[in-house]
Design a protein around this motif. Structure first.
Motif, PDB file in Angstrom:
ATOM      1  N   GLY A 178      48.882  44.531  32.643  1.00 34.25           N
ATOM      2  CA  GLY A 178      48.732  45.603  31.657  1.00 34.25           C
ATOM      3  C   GLY A 178      48.773  45.011  30.054  1.00 34.25           C
ATOM      4  N   SER A 179      49.675  44.196  29.799  1.00 39.46           N
ATOM      5  CA  SER A 179      49.533  43.647  28.526  1.00 39.46           C
ATOM      6  C   SER A 179      48.463  42.674  28.224  1.00 39.46           C
ATOM      7  N   PHE A 180      48.082  41.947  29.231  1.00 37.16           N
ATOM      8  CA  PHE A 180      46.930  40.968  29.076  1.00 37.16           C
ATOM      9  C   PHE A 180      45.796  41.553  28.791  1.00 37.16           C
ATOM     10  N   PHE A 181      45.390  42.590  29.638  1.00 40.77           N
ATOM     11  CA  PHE A 181      44.003  43.193  29.261  1.00 40.77           C
ATOM     12  C   PHE A 181      44.078  43.988  27.914  1.00 40.77           C
ATOM     13  N   ASP A 182      45.210  44.550  27.486  1.00 39.65           N
ATOM     14  CA  ASP A 182      45.261  45.396  26.509  1.00 39.65           C
ATOM     15  C   ASP A 182      45.450  44.238  25.202  1.00 39.65           C
ATOM     16  N   ASP A 183      45.870  43.270  25.207  1.00 42.17           N
ATOM     17  CA  ASP A 183      45.689  41.967  24.274  1.00 42.17           C
ATOM     18  C   ASP A 183      44.421  41.537  24.328  1.00 42.17           C
ATOM     19  N   MET A 184      43.816  41.229  25.372  1.00 42.47           N
ATOM     20  CA  MET A 184      42.268  40.677  25.422  1.00 42.47           C
ATOM     21  C   MET A 184      41.362  41.819  24.770  1.00 42.47           C
ATOM     22  N   ASN A 185      41.370  43.076  24.952  1.00 42.85           N
ATOM     23  CA  ASN A 185      40.794  44.009  24.623  1.00 42.85           C
ATOM     24  C   ASN A 185      40.752  43.857  22.786  1.00 42.85           C
ATOM     25  N   SER A 186      41.857  44.006  22.563  1.00 43.16           N
ATOM     26  CA  SER A 186      42.143  43.748  20.825  1.00 43.16           C
ATOM     27  C   SER A 186      41.362  42.148  20.490  1.00 43.16           C
ATOM     28  N   PHE A 187      41.767  41.293  21.178  1.00 46.65           N
ATOM     29  CA  PHE A 187      41.299  39.842  20.800  1.00 46.65           C
ATOM     30  C   PHE A 187      39.725  39.948  20.861  1.00 46.65           C
ATOM     31  N   LEU A 188      39.021  40.546  21.807  1.00 44.03           N
ATOM     32  CA  LEU A 188      37.655  40.416  21.963  1.00 44.03           C
ATOM     33  C   LEU A 188      36.986  41.247  20.706  1.00 44.03           C
ATOM     34  N   SER A 189      37.560  42.150  20.279  1.00 43.30           N
ATOM     35  CA  SER A 189      37.023  42.869  18.942  1.00 43.30           C
ATOM     36  C   SER A 189      37.691  42.468  17.753  1.00 43.30           C
ATOM     37  N   LYS A 190      38.060  41.435  17.697  1.00 37.24           N
ATOM     38  CA  LYS A 190      38.640  40.928  16.352  1.00 37.24           C
ATOM     39  C   LYS A 190      39.772  41.779  15.849  1.00 37.24           C
TER      40      LYS A 190
END
Length: 456
Positions: A178-190
């Motif tokens: 869950g943390s990984f996908f949350d962090d990736m969504n944030s990273f993908l959108s800068k």
């Protein structure tokens, strides 16, 4: 025990409402224009309030009617300071019941009936979804009408929702995946404000009154809504329901569109490593992206590349290397808010195999871009496409989705039957698509690793 035995316990009171679902019947509107698409068996009604209703009767399932509705805008039209409340507005309203019925009373009132209708407020649109049995048609339309006209104020329901969401958010952060996908969504959108994961702190900023006001504002005008119904429908019985419960919805004559909030992926090659948990579990998430014009041909090329890439990854990563249970890839070309593509490869694996599997993924991509694929893969894709097409044409959900797309983007609904691109898959096509969409010049690679010394 003595205290409990002497205490006065109130008898359970069942919360069954004696009130009808809809207190008063609305004043019916009219159908001002009718169009028919005989080739696909679709009828289109323009209502007196400006809304468009699209109906396709089918004989696929005797007890099913699928419903969807949409309108441009969504929470892209809401200012940043109110975004958190807008983001959860439909969830809050959904927990609060309808009209004079609490969520508990509503559930009991609908007991034994096959009719449901919910609403949502998304990034670029607001809309509705639902399904029903033809026997419960009136209840179904009353629910749709109430979702527009009578969202309910229920502070207790809001408090309960907030409490459960707080626990859900807290537990999600405890989950490595869950943390990984949350962090990736944030990273993908800068780290864009509108793509940040919900946290306990951000939940505290959600305002019930503001969320309810945003919901009401988004559904205050039915004039730019499109309603799609597919299933076991008798047009003669259906028409009075449409004029009574849909044509009576308010018409403010607004001319709205969504707003581009500038959510963009980072340029170049970016790597994001997330360390969570102590179990030997990892996740690999690779996304290529860039500009691309959305056309039937480019979308077909992307679908073909997705199918071939998934086949090859499963062969290489699972069968040859034994590194994963499953590997998938998915590509799409979006039309809004900008025309651009994204192509994602993802799979779970052991931490010790991440580097080897990463090299295998890029080697597979290089092979596709330089050599294409053997005809046997093309044949598999064509067989799967043909079989899926035959199944789709007998599914209500397929027709509902295709009609939505036609009316969302202003396409001729008759084009749904056009399968001319179905057999247009070739090795050269796959090769060209791999070169274009899987370029090593621009991608985001995310890896989940355990947070322990063994994998530093």
């Amino acid at each position: 025990l003595d205290t409990a035995g002497k205490s006065q316990v109130a008898a359970y009171t069942d919360e069954v409402s004696s009130q009808p679902l809809l207190a008063t019947e609305p004043k019916a509107g009219t159908i001002t224009k009718t169009r028919t698409f005989e080739k696909i068996g679709v009828t289109e009604w323009t209502l007196s309030n400006g809304a468009v209703v699209v109906v396709k009767p089918t004989d696929f399932k005797n007890d099913e009617i699928q419903f969807s509705a949409f309108s441009p805008g969504g929470h892209s039209l809401v200012d940043d300071q109110d975004f958190l409340s807008a983001r959860v507005a439909s969830a809050i309203v959904g927990q609060s019941g309808l009209g004079n019925h609490s969520s508990v009373q509503l559930r009991k009132t609908l007991s034994g009936k096959v009719a449901r209708a919910g609403a949502w407020v998304g990034a670029l649109e607001e809309g509705m979804w639902g399904s029903a049995s033809p026997a419960d048609l009136k209840t179904f339309f009353q629910l749709i009408h109430l979702r527009f006209s009578a969202p309910r104020v229920d502070k207790e329901a809001f408090a309960s929702w907030k409490s459960s969401q707080t626990e859900w958010v807290r537990n999600r952060r405890l989950s490595p995946e869950g943390s990984f996908f949350d962090d990736m969504n944030s990273f993908l959108s800068k780290d864009h404000l509108r793509r940040r994961p919900m946290t306990v702190q951000s939940l505290e900023k959600v305002n019930h009154d503001k969320a309810l006001a945003i919901y009401r504002e988004r559904f205050a005008d039915a004039s730019d809504f499109s309603f799609v119904f597919v299933g076991n429908i008798d047009l003669a019985a259906f028409q009075p329901m449409v004029t009574t419960y849909l044509a009576s919805l308010p018409n403010l004559g607004r001319k709205e569109n969504w707003k581009d909030r500038g959510i963009k992926m980072p340029k170049g090659r970016k790597l994001k490593t997330v360390r969570r948990g102590v179990e030997p579990k990892s996740f690999f998430y690779l996304t290529f992206h860039g500009k691309e014009k959305s056309t039937p041909k480019t979308r077909n090329n992307m679908r073909a590349l997705s199918a071939i890439m998934t086949m090859r990854l499963r062969e290489v990563l699972r069968e040859d290397m034994g590194g994963v249970y499953n590997a998938s890839s998915y590509g799409e070309i979006s039309r809004r808010p900008r025309q651009e593509f994204s192509f994602t490869v993802f799979f779970g694996c052991g931490p010790e195999k991440v580097e080897a599997l990463k090299k295998a993924v890029f080697a597979t991509i290089k092979e596709l871009a330089s050599k294409g694929v053997d005809q046997s893969y093309i044949d598999k894709v064509l067989i799967n496409r043909k079989r899926q097409r035959e199944l789709d044409l007998r599914e209500n959900r397929f027709w509902s989705s295709e009609l939505e797309e036609a009316y969302r983007y202003g396409k001729d609904p008759n084009e749904i039957l056009d399968d001319s691109l179905l057999s247009q898959v070739s090795s050269k096509q796959i090769q060209a698509a791999a070169k274009k969409y899987l370029s090593s010049k621009q991608y985001v690679l995310g890896v989940l690793l355990p947070n322990c010394l063994l994998y530093t």
